[in-house]
Design a protein around this motif. Structure first.
Motif, PDB file in Angstrom:
ATOM      1  N   ARG A  91       0.832  -1.207   0.000  1.00 47.51           N
ATOM      2  CA  ARG A  91       0.000   0.000   0.000  1.00 47.51           C
ATOM      3  C   ARG A  91       0.868   1.259   0.000  1.00 47.51           C
ATOM      4  O   ARG A  91       0.556   2.242  -0.677  1.00 47.51           O
ATOM      5  CB  ARG A  91      -0.911  -0.003   1.220  1.00 47.51           C
ATOM      6  N   ARG A  92       1.966   1.206   0.714  1.00 41.28           N
ATOM      7  CA  ARG A  92       2.834   2.378   0.829  1.00 41.28           C
ATOM      8  C   ARG A  92       3.846   2.482  -0.312  1.00 41.28           C
ATOM      9  O   ARG A  92       4.192   3.589  -0.737  1.00 41.28           O
ATOM     10  CB  ARG A  92       3.610   2.332   2.153  1.00 41.28           C
ATOM     11  N   HIS A  93       4.364   1.329  -0.752  1.00 41.35           N
ATOM     12  CA  HIS A  93       5.473   1.335  -1.716  1.00 41.35           C
ATOM     13  C   HIS A  93       5.155   0.371  -2.862  1.00 41.35           C
ATOM     14  O   HIS A  93       5.791  -0.674  -3.016  1.00 41.35           O
ATOM     15  CB  HIS A  93       6.773   0.914  -1.026  1.00 41.35           C
ATOM     16  N   SER A  94       4.185   0.730  -3.645  1.00 39.69           N
ATOM     17  CA  SER A  94       3.680  -0.179  -4.684  1.00 39.69           C
ATOM     18  C   SER A  94       4.716  -0.460  -5.772  1.00 39.69           C
ATOM     19  O   SER A  94       4.576  -1.430  -6.524  1.00 39.69           O
ATOM     20  CB  SER A  94       2.414   0.407  -5.316  1.00 39.69           C
ATOM     21  N   HIS A  95       5.754   0.383  -5.868  1.00 36.76           N
ATOM     22  CA  HIS A  95       6.758   0.196  -6.926  1.00 36.76           C
ATOM     23  C   HIS A  95       7.771  -0.896  -6.585  1.00 36.76           C
ATOM     24  O   HIS A  95       8.528  -1.331  -7.466  1.00 36.76           O
ATOM     25  CB  HIS A  95       7.509   1.506  -7.164  1.00 36.76           C
ATOM     26  N   LEU A  96       7.789  -1.352  -5.340  1.00 36.78           N
ATOM     27  CA  LEU A  96       8.768  -2.357  -4.937  1.00 36.78           C
ATOM     28  C   LEU A  96       8.205  -3.775  -5.097  1.00 36.78           C
ATOM     29  O   LEU A  96       7.021  -4.003  -4.857  1.00 36.78           O
ATOM     30  CB  LEU A  96       9.186  -2.140  -3.481  1.00 36.78           C
ATOM     31  N   PRO A  97       9.042  -4.743  -5.477  1.00 39.04           N
ATOM     32  CA  PRO A  97       8.574  -6.127  -5.694  1.00 39.04           C
ATOM     33  C   PRO A  97       8.506  -6.914  -4.389  1.00 39.04           C
ATOM     34  O   PRO A  97       9.265  -7.859  -4.165  1.00 39.04           O
ATOM     35  CB  PRO A  97       9.629  -6.691  -6.643  1.00 39.04           C
ATOM     36  N   LEU A  98       7.589  -6.541  -3.506  1.00 38.19           N
ATOM     37  CA  LEU A  98       7.457  -7.236  -2.236  1.00 38.19           C
ATOM     38  C   LEU A  98       7.122  -8.705  -2.476  1.00 38.19           C
ATOM     39  O   LEU A  98       6.267  -9.029  -3.303  1.00 38.19           O
ATOM     40  CB  LEU A  98       6.386  -6.581  -1.368  1.00 38.19           C
ATOM     41  N   THR A  99       7.788  -9.579  -1.732  1.00 37.82           N
ATOM     42  CA  THR A  99       7.696 -11.020  -1.972  1.00 37.82           C
ATOM     43  C   THR A  99       7.471 -11.767  -0.663  1.00 37.82           C
ATOM     44  O   THR A  99       8.131 -11.481   0.340  1.00 37.82           O
ATOM     45  CB  THR A  99       9.005 -11.524  -2.624  1.00 37.82           C
ATOM     46  N   ALA A 100       6.550 -12.700  -0.671  1.00 38.00           N
ATOM     47  CA  ALA A 100       6.321 -13.547   0.495  1.00 38.00           C
ATOM     48  C   ALA A 100       7.360 -14.662   0.510  1.00 38.00           C
ATOM     49  O   ALA A 100       7.595 -15.305  -0.514  1.00 38.00           O
ATOM     50  CB  ALA A 100       4.915 -14.129   0.459  1.00 38.00           C
ATOM     51  N   GLY A 101       7.977 -14.873   1.667  1.00 36.32           N
ATOM     52  CA  GLY A 101       8.976 -15.927   1.741  1.00 36.32           C
ATOM     53  C   GLY A 101       9.371 -16.262   3.162  1.00 36.32           C
ATOM     54  O   GLY A 101       9.366 -15.405   4.037  1.00 36.32           O
ATOM     55  N   ASP A 102       9.706 -17.523   3.368  1.00 37.67           N
ATOM     56  CA  ASP A 102      10.176 -18.036   4.643  1.00 37.67           C
ATOM     57  C   ASP A 102      11.704 -18.043   4.608  1.00 37.67           C
ATOM     58  O   ASP A 102      12.305 -18.609   3.691  1.00 37.67           O
ATOM     59  CB  ASP A 102       9.635 -19.461   4.833  1.00 37.67           C
ATOM     60  N   ALA A 103      12.346 -17.429   5.602  1.00 37.41           N
ATOM     61  CA  ALA A 103      13.806 -17.311   5.607  1.00 37.41           C
ATOM     62  C   ALA A 103      14.503 -18.662   5.633  1.00 37.41           C
ATOM     63  O   ALA A 103      15.672 -18.772   5.231  1.00 37.41           O
ATOM     64  CB  ALA A 103      14.260 -16.476   6.799  1.00 37.41           C
ATOM     65  N   THR A 104      13.811 -19.711   6.078  1.00 36.27           N
ATOM     66  CA  THR A 104      14.427 -21.036   6.114  1.00 36.27           C
ATOM     67  C   THR A 104      14.241 -21.814   4.812  1.00 36.27           C
ATOM     68  O   THR A 104      14.850 -22.867   4.625  1.00 36.27           O
ATOM     69  CB  THR A 104      13.868 -21.877   7.279  1.00 36.27           C
ATOM     70  N   LYS A 105      13.406 -21.283   3.910  1.00 38.57           N
ATOM     71  CA  LYS A 105      13.163 -21.913   2.607  1.00 38.57           C
ATOM     72  C   LYS A 105      12.912 -20.814   1.587  1.00 38.57           C
ATOM     73  O   LYS A 105      11.791 -20.622   1.114  1.00 38.57           O
ATOM     74  CB  LYS A 105      11.957 -22.860   2.675  1.00 38.57           C
ATOM     75  N   LEU A 106      13.952 -20.100   1.236  1.00 36.67           N
ATOM     76  CA  LEU A 106      13.800 -18.924   0.387  1.00 36.67           C
ATOM     77  C   LEU A 106      13.392 -19.296  -1.038  1.00 36.67           C
ATOM     78  O   LEU A 106      13.929 -20.254  -1.610  1.00 36.67           O
ATOM     79  CB  LEU A 106      15.105 -18.122   0.363  1.00 36.67           C
ATOM     80  N   PRO A 107      12.462 -18.537  -1.626  1.00 39.71           N
ATOM     81  CA  PRO A 107      11.953 -18.859  -2.971  1.00 39.71           C
ATOM     82  C   PRO A 107      12.812 -18.255  -4.086  1.00 39.71           C
ATOM     83  O   PRO A 107      12.305 -17.650  -5.026  1.00 39.71           O
ATOM     84  CB  PRO A 107      10.557 -18.223  -2.950  1.00 39.71           C
ATOM     85  N   PHE A 108      14.139 -18.415  -3.972  1.00 40.33           N
ATOM     86  CA  PHE A 108      15.057 -17.847  -4.959  1.00 40.33           C
ATOM     87  C   PHE A 108      16.096 -18.891  -5.343  1.00 40.33           C
ATOM     88  O   PHE A 108      16.418 -19.801  -4.569  1.00 40.33           O
ATOM     89  CB  PHE A 108      15.763 -16.610  -4.392  1.00 40.33           C
ATOM     90  N   LYS A 109      16.654 -18.736  -6.545  1.00 36.71           N
ATOM     91  CA  LYS A 109      17.667 -19.663  -7.045  1.00 36.71           C
ATOM     92  C   LYS A 109      19.005 -19.433  -6.351  1.00 36.71           C
ATOM     93  O   LYS A 109      19.248 -18.385  -5.757  1.00 36.71           O
ATOM     94  CB  LYS A 109      17.823 -19.501  -8.560  1.00 36.71           C
ATOM     95  N   ASP A 110      19.875 -20.409  -6.461  1.00 33.04           N
ATOM     96  CA  ASP A 110      21.232 -20.285  -5.924  1.00 33.04           C
ATOM     97  C   ASP A 110      21.949 -19.101  -6.573  1.00 33.04           C
ATOM     98  O   ASP A 110      21.717 -18.781  -7.762  1.00 33.04           O
ATOM     99  CB  ASP A 110      22.047 -21.550  -6.211  1.00 33.04           C
ATOM    100  N   ASP A 111      22.837 -18.461  -5.820  1.00 33.90           N
ATOM    101  CA  ASP A 111      23.762 -17.449  -6.355  1.00 33.90           C
ATOM    102  C   ASP A 111      23.042 -16.315  -7.083  1.00 33.90           C
ATOM    103  O   ASP A 111      23.426 -15.925  -8.191  1.00 33.90           O
ATOM    104  CB  ASP A 111      24.763 -18.110  -7.321  1.00 33.90           C
ATOM    105  N   THR A 112      22.000 -15.776  -6.467  1.00 34.50           N
ATOM    106  CA  THR A 112      21.182 -14.744  -7.115  1.00 34.50           C
ATOM    107  C   THR A 112      21.557 -13.328  -6.699  1.00 34.50           C
ATOM    108  O   THR A 112      21.577 -12.418  -7.534  1.00 34.50           O
ATOM    109  CB  THR A 112      19.690 -14.979  -6.786  1.00 34.50           C
ATOM    110  N   PHE A 113      21.873 -13.107  -5.423  1.00 38.84           N
ATOM    111  CA  PHE A 113      21.989 -11.752  -4.893  1.00 38.84           C
ATOM    112  C   PHE A 113      23.430 -11.367  -4.553  1.00 38.84           C
ATOM    113  O   PHE A 113      24.215 -12.190  -4.093  1.00 38.84           O
ATOM    114  CB  PHE A 113      21.124 -11.603  -3.640  1.00 38.84           C
TER     115      PHE A 113
END
Length: 230
Positions: A91-113
Motif C-alpha cells: 500500500r505504501r510502496h507499490s513500486h517495490l517487488p514485495l515477496t512472500a517468503g520463509d527465511a528457512t526456505k527462500l523462494p530464490f535460485k542459488d547465487d542470485t543476490f
C-alpha cells in the motif's frame, strides 16, 4: 491479540506481525527513542548498494528498510513471511517487488543476490542456522550478508539498566502506541534470549560465511554482523 512464544512457531510469529503491521514503524521509532533510524542508516552504509546490484532485504516488513537500497539504483527485493506486513508495504510502496517468503526456505535460485541483509528479524526465525544457510545459498560467490540485530550491551552496568528497560518500561510504552502491545512483550523476551555478538558470529561461520566480523552500535544494544561467501 496475538503473542508469539519463544518456541517461535512460524504461524504464531507471522500472525503477531500481521496484528502490528499498521503501526509497526511508528512503534519502533518510539520504543527505540528514534535510534532505529540511525541503525538503519548504518545498515545502508554496510550494504553499500550500487546500481545494477541485486539486494535481498529479508524480514523487510513494510519495506521501509528497503527504500535506501532502492534509492541507489540497486534492484531490491523486500521479502517477509507476514502477509499483513506485505499488504501494508504494498500500500505504501507499490513500486517495490514485495515477496512472500520463509527465511528457512527462500523462494530464490542459488547465487542470485550480491547482498542479503536482514534487520531485527533473524531472532524471530524458527531455525536461525537454516536461515543463515539459505542466505548463503542465494548469495553470489563474493557477495555478502549484513545482519543488524539486537545484541548484548558491552558495559555491564548499562546492560543491567537496559534489561530492566526491556522488561519493565517497554510493555507500558507499547500499550500506548502499538495495536498489539502483547507482541512487544514477546519481542523483549526474544531480545534477552538472543546470542551475544561472538555467539552469532560463530553461527555465521558454521553456516559457511567467511571473514565474519561485527560492529557494535549504541553500546552493543545493536550489533552489525557481516560475512562473505567464498
Amino acid at each position: 491479540m496475538t503473542r508469539a512464544t519463544l518456541d517461535k512457531k512460524p504461524h504464531e510469529v507471522a500472525t503477531m506481525f500481521d496484528d502490528v503491521a499498521a503501526n509497526y514503524d511508528l512503534t519502533n521509532d518510539v520504543l527505540s527513542l528514534w535510534q532505529d533510524r540511525r541503525w538503519r542508516k548504518e545498515v545502508a552504509k554496510a550494504v553499500n548498494a550500487r546500481p545494477a546490484q541485486k539486494v535481498l532485504d529479508l524480514a523487510a516488513g513494510t519495506a521501509t528498510s528497503s527504500l535506501p537500497f532502492a534509492a541507489t539504483g540497486a534492484y531490491v527485493v523486500p521479502c517477509d513471511f507476514s502477509f499483513g506486513m506485505l499488504r501494508e508495504g504494498k500500500r505504501r510502496h507499490s513500486h517495490l517487488p514485495l515477496t512472500a517468503g520463509d527465511a528457512t526456505k527462500l523462494p530464490f535460485k542459488d547465487d542470485t543476490f550480491d547482498t542479503v541483509t536482514i534487520s531485527f528479524g533473524l531472532r524471530n526465525v524458527v531455525d536461525t542456522d537454516a536461515a543463515l544457510r539459505e542466505m548463503y545459498r542465494v548469495t553470489k560467490p563474493g557477495g555478502q550478508v549484513v545482519i543488524c540485530e539486537f545484541s548484548q550491551p558491552t558495559w555491564a552496568p548499562f546492560r543491567t539498566v537496559y534489561t530492566e528497560y526491556l522488561m519493565r518500561a517497554l510493555p507500558p510504552v507499547a500499550r500506548a502506541v502499538s495495536s498489539n502491545p502483547e507482541a512487544y512483550v514477546y519481542l523483549a523476551e526474544s531480545i534477552r534470549s538472543w546470542p551475544d555478538q561472538p555467539g552469532l558470529a560463530a553461527r555465521l561461520q558454521e553456516a559457511g560465511w567467511s571473514k565474519v566480523a561485527w560492529r557494535n552500535l549504541s553500546g552493543g544494544i545493536v550489533a552489525l554482523h557481516r560475512g562473505f561467501k567464498r
